[in-house]
Scaffold this motif. Sequence first.
Motif, short mmCIF file in Angstrom:
data_model
loop_
_atom_site.label_atom_id
_atom_site.label_comp_id
_atom_site.label_asym_id
_atom_site.label_seq_id
_atom_site.Cartn_x
_atom_site.Cartn_y
_atom_site.Cartn_z
N LEU A 176 -34.14 16.25 48.90
CA LEU A 176 -34.69 15.06 49.53
C LEU A 176 -36.01 14.64 48.89
O LEU A 176 -36.72 15.44 48.30
CB LEU A 176 -34.94 15.32 51.02
N THR A 177 -36.34 13.37 49.05
CA THR A 177 -37.68 12.89 48.73
C THR A 177 -38.58 13.18 49.93
O THR A 177 -38.09 13.42 51.04
CB THR A 177 -37.68 11.39 48.46
N PRO A 178 -39.92 13.15 49.76
CA PRO A 178 -40.81 13.36 50.91
C PRO A 178 -40.56 12.38 52.06
O PRO A 178 -40.61 12.78 53.24
CB PRO A 178 -42.20 13.20 50.31
N ASP A 179 -40.29 11.12 51.77
CA ASP A 179 -40.03 10.15 52.85
C ASP A 179 -38.75 10.50 53.59
O ASP A 179 -38.69 10.43 54.83
CB ASP A 179 -39.93 8.74 52.28
N GLU A 180 -37.72 10.88 52.86
CA GLU A 180 -36.47 11.28 53.50
C GLU A 180 -36.67 12.54 54.33
O GLU A 180 -36.15 12.67 55.45
CB GLU A 180 -35.39 11.51 52.45
N ILE A 185 -37.34 15.49 60.18
CA ILE A 185 -38.00 16.41 61.11
C ILE A 185 -37.65 16.02 62.55
O ILE A 185 -37.83 14.87 62.96
CB ILE A 185 -39.52 16.42 60.90
N PHE A 186 -37.14 16.96 63.29
CA PHE A 186 -36.70 16.73 64.68
C PHE A 186 -37.86 16.73 65.65
O PHE A 186 -37.94 15.90 66.56
CB PHE A 186 -35.69 17.82 65.07
N GLY A 187 -38.78 17.68 65.51
CA GLY A 187 -39.89 17.80 66.44
C GLY A 187 -40.88 18.85 65.99
O GLY A 187 -40.75 19.44 64.90
N VAL A 188 -41.87 19.09 66.84
CA VAL A 188 -42.99 19.97 66.50
C VAL A 188 -43.25 20.92 67.66
O VAL A 188 -43.13 20.55 68.84
CB VAL A 188 -44.28 19.15 66.22
N ILE A 256 -53.33 19.73 52.00
CA ILE A 256 -53.06 19.40 50.60
C ILE A 256 -51.62 18.93 50.41
O ILE A 256 -51.31 18.27 49.42
CB ILE A 256 -53.38 20.58 49.65
N TRP A 257 -50.73 19.29 51.34
CA TRP A 257 -49.34 18.86 51.30
C TRP A 257 -48.94 18.36 52.68
O TRP A 257 -49.26 18.98 53.68
CB TRP A 257 -48.41 20.00 50.88
N THR A 258 -48.22 17.24 52.75
CA THR A 258 -47.74 16.72 54.02
C THR A 258 -46.49 17.48 54.46
O THR A 258 -45.83 18.15 53.63
CB THR A 258 -47.38 15.24 53.91
N PRO A 259 -46.12 17.41 55.75
CA PRO A 259 -44.86 18.04 56.17
C PRO A 259 -43.66 17.53 55.37
O PRO A 259 -42.77 18.31 55.01
CB PRO A 259 -44.76 17.67 57.65
N GLY A 260 -43.63 16.22 55.10
CA GLY A 260 -42.51 15.69 54.32
C GLY A 260 -42.45 16.25 52.92
O GLY A 260 -41.37 16.55 52.40
N GLU A 261 -43.61 16.41 52.29
CA GLU A 261 -43.64 16.99 50.94
C GLU A 261 -43.20 18.45 50.97
O GLU A 261 -42.47 18.92 50.08
CB GLU A 261 -45.04 16.86 50.35
N LEU A 263 -41.20 19.97 53.18
CA LEU A 263 -39.76 20.08 53.42
C LEU A 263 -38.97 19.59 52.21
O LEU A 263 -37.93 20.18 51.87
CB LEU A 263 -39.39 19.28 54.67
N ALA A 264 -39.44 18.54 51.56
CA ALA A 264 -38.74 18.07 50.35
C ALA A 264 -38.70 19.16 49.29
O ALA A 264 -37.66 19.38 48.64
CB ALA A 264 -39.43 16.81 49.82
N TYR A 265 -39.83 19.85 49.10
CA TYR A 265 -39.86 20.94 48.12
C TYR A 265 -38.89 22.05 48.52
O TYR A 265 -38.16 22.59 47.67
CB TYR A 265 -41.28 21.49 48.01
N MET A 266 -38.86 22.41 49.81
CA MET A 266 -37.95 23.45 50.28
C MET A 266 -36.49 23.07 50.05
O MET A 266 -35.64 23.95 49.84
CB MET A 266 -38.19 23.71 51.77
N SER A 267 -36.20 21.78 50.07
CA SER A 267 -34.82 21.32 49.95
C SER A 267 -34.32 21.24 48.51
O SER A 267 -33.13 21.00 48.28
CB SER A 267 -34.67 19.94 50.62
N ILE A 268 -35.21 21.43 47.54
CA ILE A 268 -34.80 21.31 46.13
C ILE A 268 -33.83 22.44 45.79
O ILE A 268 -34.16 23.63 45.91
CB ILE A 268 -36.02 21.35 45.20
N SER A 269 -32.62 22.08 45.39
CA SER A 269 -31.57 23.04 45.02
C SER A 269 -31.28 24.04 46.14
O SER A 269 -30.85 25.17 45.87
CB SER A 269 -31.95 23.79 43.73
#
Length: 332
Positions: A176-180, A185-188, A256-261, A263-269
């Motif tokens: 995913l991209t950071p925006d995607e 994210i469902f909740g906190v 230094i990193w947003t939640p979207g960034e 999660l996007a990194y975690m989703s790579i491959s």
Amino acid sequence: MKLGRISVGTPFGSVARLVAVDTAESRVIDLATAEILRRQAKGATQEGAQRLASAIFPGSMSAAIGLGDIFLEAAHEAVQARADDASTAISSVNWLSAIDPPVIRDGLTFVKHIKQFHERIGAEPTEALLEIPGYFKGTPFTAVGHDAEVPKPFYTDYFDYELELGYIVGRVCHNLTPDEAQRAIFGVTIFNDFSARDIQKLEMKIGMGPGKGKDCAFGIGPWIVTMDEIGRLDDLEMAVRINGKECSRGDSAETIWTPGESLAYMSISEYVQPGDLFASGTVGNGSGLEIGRKLEAGDVLELEVSRIGTLRTKIGPPEEKRWWPERRQKFW
């Protein structure tokens, strides 16, 4: 919406139930019970209503989130229709971990904590923190909920807490991209990354990441606040109290990193799953290491985050020591 998990006694043992949390009325609504009553009012048999309700509202929050939009839509409808008939006082329930995550991932994003942690240990932050939003994976099987008692591990002389935000994944995430990722994210919730600091220090020297220094316990709760209700994530006030006394305060402003960034990194491959939890890392002033405070048996720890609530944990006596490795002879 606020959603949690509680333990309910039955003749066959305790079972997990999903609840909506109504803090204004100091009550929780058993979602499966409310759905059964709603379906029966529409002509379903009791057996048919029970089958449907157990499918939409199982004891697993992760399984329910995996249903997609159906879960939240049904939760809102059940609460609106039959909340009064399926309610229990919030003071009388036994809380479970707000999510039963397939995987726990924990990062390091709050600038103030990174600075203060490294000052405490007398080291410079690695520039790798600026390259990628790194994280470690923890076991989900030691996750505990609000008002749980956590034994102080027998193997540590420095048991610590870490006040963090826990983000709950709402759908399968892959490349995913950071925006995607942000929209996924469902909740906190509130996340407490308990740490055996002395063991953590040894493990980090090995270079394989934390293990026994972290996996003794993860506090998650008291409930999940969905993204439509929580609003902004960068203006949350966060506080720590031990034995009723506030000992530190911070906020969620500078990362230094947003939640979207993250999660996007975690989703790579990789395929991040619905119900997975990934955490923010510790807020500034959110750990005992930063203020010179260790947790001891008998301490009552309260972690509070505005617009979420308070996660309370009692530190219990250590479990019996059965075995611990002995140092080996040097072989080089």
